[in-house]
Write an enzyme that holds these catalytic residues in place. Sequence first.
Site, PDB file in Angstrom:
ATOM      1  CB  CYS A 119      -0.897  -0.024   1.228  1.00 24.55           C
ATOM      2  SG  CYS A 119      -2.010   1.380   1.330  1.00 24.55           S
ATOM      3  CB  CYS A 126      -4.991  13.484   2.677  1.00 20.80           C
ATOM      4  SG  CYS A 126      -6.410  13.246   1.585  1.00 20.80           S
TER       5      CYS A 126
END
Length: 396
Positions: A119, A126
């Site tokens: 991942c 973000c």
Amino acid sequence: MTALPLVFDAPRRGKPPRHLADLTREEARAAVAELGQPAFRADQLARHFYRGITDPAEMTDLPAAARETLTGALLPGLLTPVRHQSADGGRTRKTLWRLHDGALVESVLMRYPDRATVCISSQAGCGMACPFCATGQGGLTRNLSAAEITGQAVAAAAAMASGEIPGGPGRLSNVVFMGMGEPLANYPRVRQTLHSLLGHAPYGLGLSQRSVTVSTVGLVPAIRRLTEEGLHCTLAVSLHAPDDELRDTLVPINTRYKVREVVDAADAYAARTGRRYSVEYALIRDVNDQPERAELLGRLLAGKLAHVNLIPLNPTPGSPWDASPLPAQREFVARLRAAGVPTTVRDTRGQDIDGACGQLAAADRADGVPTVATPTPTVATPTPEAPVALGAEADA
């Protein structure tokens, strides 16, 4: 709930040094020629990079006198490991990386009996401001370059090949863009990274499109652009609510692109590629786990080329929310399946090292990333005598 603003434009910061993985093959060969070396040296550099070789002394097919010049110009060190943390008997390994400007990101390598998945992060932080996600609450630091994103996958492939993860030498089989950041908000670099992941040697890891998943909270224009690109990667949409009223608060991008628009864009991608898309849905106690919302989600997705991946919410520091209890999870699963919607429950890896979905923060105090879905057995609509089995229970 959070009042953080949505951030689409990454803060301007110094660019990382130029790297071979930021270039096309033609551009790399031209750059080598500018250094006074034959163009084919670029292919040799690429072969070393994608095998995870970082020490110029090991690049014995390059002239000794040119190694430092070539690697310094086209293979600068962009990712420095700060620490590794392991869980699940060493089969889950989370790495905290420091970038050239001090920014921190994380990746997680997860080894299963039949596959190995990494991942990776596409942004430092973000800007999507989802209130239940540690990454979203930390804000956006900057976009990553294609080489910084690709480097996380290359490091994972090298760790598998060298046998660093228990189970002996193996091969990286899957990559998911589910780490820090909104991948489609960094579209050009993610697109370049896909070239690197899917490209054949020496310019790529040679993964299949089916083994790469790109996740998004629902940037509709970027989903449409990805559709037009003609790729066949798996699309994962983080929905988390089937109605606009709730999703406006849980996933603030919904104030721009409503649930129906997001699902329509995902349907168009599925129609173009023939690949079903995944609907990610974090189950939050008494927030979005009501039976009526399961039924609404079932009506929304019934008959579509989609499946739902349920994620019992993982704890994050200071959050007032927690995961739905098992009875609520069972009821949610049962109602979706009764509507004919394929449903899985995520196998949570690495929660004890803050390495599970929504825990990612990439700070010394908290790090983490999402995991991949594990199918649960097909079951009939539950009765009091026959409760729905959940994948997480089976793993436990």
